[in-house]
Design a protein around this motif. Structure first.
Motif, PDB file in Angstrom:
ATOM      1  N   THR A  73     -92.090   4.536  54.358  1.00  0.00           N
ATOM      2  CA  THR A  73     -92.690   5.510  55.269  1.00  0.00           C
ATOM      3  C   THR A  73     -93.626   4.824  56.268  1.00  0.00           C
ATOM      4  N   GLY A  74     -93.514   5.229  57.533  1.00  0.00           N
ATOM      5  CA  GLY A  74     -94.362   4.626  58.558  1.00  0.00           C
ATOM      6  C   GLY A  74     -94.998   5.613  59.504  1.00  0.00           C
ATOM      7  N   THR A  75     -94.858   6.925  59.218  1.00  0.00           N
ATOM      8  CA  THR A  75     -95.452   7.936  60.085  1.00  0.00           C
ATOM      9  C   THR A  75     -96.093   9.027  59.243  1.00  0.00           C
ATOM     10  N   ALA A  76     -97.032   9.738  59.844  1.00  0.00           N
ATOM     11  CA  ALA A  76     -97.673  10.854  59.160  1.00  0.00           C
ATOM     12  C   ALA A  76     -96.673  11.976  58.898  1.00  0.00           C
ATOM     13  N   ALA A  77     -95.747  12.180  59.822  1.00  0.00           N
ATOM     14  CA  ALA A  77     -94.757  13.243  59.656  1.00  0.00           C
ATOM     15  C   ALA A  77     -93.870  12.980  58.445  1.00  0.00           C
TER      16      ALA A  77
ATOM     17  N   ILE B  40    -101.326   0.096  43.998  1.00  0.00           N
ATOM     18  CA  ILE B  40    -101.305   0.610  45.375  1.00  0.00           C
ATOM     19  C   ILE B  40    -101.936  -0.389  46.350  1.00  0.00           C
ATOM     20  N   SER B  41    -101.115  -0.793  47.329  1.00  0.00           N
ATOM     21  CA  SER B  41    -101.562  -1.761  48.333  1.00  0.00           C
ATOM     22  C   SER B  41    -101.871  -1.118  49.674  1.00  0.00           C
TER      23      SER B  41
ATOM     24  N   ARG C 148     -97.856   3.304  59.703  1.00  0.00           N
ATOM     25  CA  ARG C 148     -97.823   1.889  59.325  1.00  0.00           C
ATOM     26  C   ARG C 148     -98.996   1.143  59.945  1.00  0.00           C
ATOM     27  N   ASP C 149     -99.866   0.626  59.099  1.00  0.00           N
ATOM     28  CA  ASP C 149    -101.067  -0.084  59.544  1.00  0.00           C
ATOM     29  C   ASP C 149    -101.162  -1.372  58.736  1.00  0.00           C
TER      30      ASP C 149
ATOM     31  N   PRO D 296    -102.443  -4.350  59.062  1.00  0.00           N
ATOM     32  CA  PRO D 296    -103.723  -5.030  58.809  1.00  0.00           C
ATOM     33  C   PRO D 296    -104.567  -4.364  57.726  1.00  0.00           C
ATOM     34  N   ALA D 297    -104.321  -3.079  57.464  1.00  0.00           N
ATOM     35  CA  ALA D 297    -105.109  -2.369  56.452  1.00  0.00           C
ATOM     36  C   ALA D 297    -104.550  -2.535  55.046  1.00  0.00           C
ATOM     37  N   TRP D 298    -103.382  -3.118  54.916  1.00  0.00           N
ATOM     38  CA  TRP D 298    -102.788  -3.304  53.594  1.00  0.00           C
ATOM     39  C   TRP D 298    -103.633  -4.293  52.790  1.00  0.00           C
ATOM     40  N   ARG D 299    -103.711  -4.079  51.498  1.00  0.00           N
ATOM     41  CA  ARG D 299    -104.483  -4.932  50.599  1.00  0.00           C
ATOM     42  C   ARG D 299    -103.545  -5.459  49.501  1.00  0.00           C
ATOM     43  N   VAL D 300    -102.617  -6.304  49.930  1.00  0.00           N
ATOM     44  CA  VAL D 300    -101.593  -6.809  49.001  1.00  0.00           C
ATOM     45  C   VAL D 300    -102.218  -7.654  47.906  1.00  0.00           C
ATOM     46  N   GLY D 301    -103.139  -8.528  48.281  1.00  0.00           N
ATOM     47  CA  GLY D 301    -103.780  -9.375  47.277  1.00  0.00           C
ATOM     48  C   GLY D 301    -104.513  -8.563  46.227  1.00  0.00           C
TER      49      GLY D 301
END
Length: 219
Positions: free
Chosen positions: A140-144, A183-184, A190-191, A193-198
């Motif tokens: 998913t990459g959109t609010a809709a 949860i990352s 889709r943002d 830079p806000a992902w927290r994969v580590g």
């Protein structure tokens, strides 16, 4: 209990293995109780690699594990979700009246259920949200899109790409399945830079450290 843990990528497999005690995990020697494998991204790769592993050796439980997107606000970044249902969220057809899941088209299935009592105990041990985890082929990459999925699957906790594929392979062998997601990122626009994969991989490691005592039990 002989357990097969399927992840998508090596980083996830490494985090799972790091969380388990040396007595439990060894991805090469089938005599050990837990085998951790990276089977590829997406439901098709997950199903194929899981089926191959199950054909090679018997297991009492299969776990689909890795990072994923969390539906807000119930699954914030850094939290854990243990599935109470593994759902193929985009397996079906688009119609003029909206999405039709494959079961409403008259064939197939879209949901697998883990052993209820064991899944609930795992969620409690991990301090995790116990909720449906959706399997999608397109993240998913959109609010809709997030709103659509939430509407069709009320209470969903997380979105990932492999759980249902792992469950399909396990079901063919009559092996129960569990899904655990760290949860990352938030499901929605889709943002990257806000992902927290580590941080999510660290949470995944901690999840399997907490889960270890349950995996040591007899099947």
């Amino acid at each position: 209990m002989r357990v097969l843990v399927m992840t998508a990528v090596a980083a996830e497999a490494d985090s799972v293995a790091a969380g388990l005690s040396a007595a439990l995990v060894d991805s090469v020697d089938p005599a050990h109780r837990v085998v951790v494998l990276a089977g590829g991204v997406g439901p098709a790769a997950a199903a194929a690699s899981t089926a191959t592993a199950l054909a090679a050796s018997p297991y009492d439980l299969v776990i689909s594990a890795g990072i994923g997107g969390g539906f807000q606000p119930q699954a914030p970044v850094g939290s854990l979700v243990v599935a109470d249902a593994l759902v193929a969220a985009d397996l079906g057809a688009e119609t003029a009246d909206g999405f039709l899941p494959v079961v409403e088209l008259g064939f197939g299935r879209t949901t697998h259920r883990p052993p209820a009592a064991f899944a609930a105990r795992a969620a409690e041990a991990l301090g995790a949200l116990h909720a449906p985890v959706l399997t999608v082929s397109t993240v998913t990459g959109t609010a809709a899109r997030a709103a659509e999925l939430s509407s069709r699957h009320p209470g969903a906790g997380a979105e990932a790409m492999e759980g249902f594929g792992v469950a399909e392979a396990a079901a063919l062998q009559g092996v129960p399945v569990l899904e655990i997601r760290a949860i990352s990122n938030a499901v929605g626009p889709r943002d990257r830079p806000a992902w927290r994969v580590g941080e999510a991989l660290t949470s995944l490691k901690g999840a399997f450290r907490a889960l270890g005592p349950l995996l040591e039990e007899s099947p």
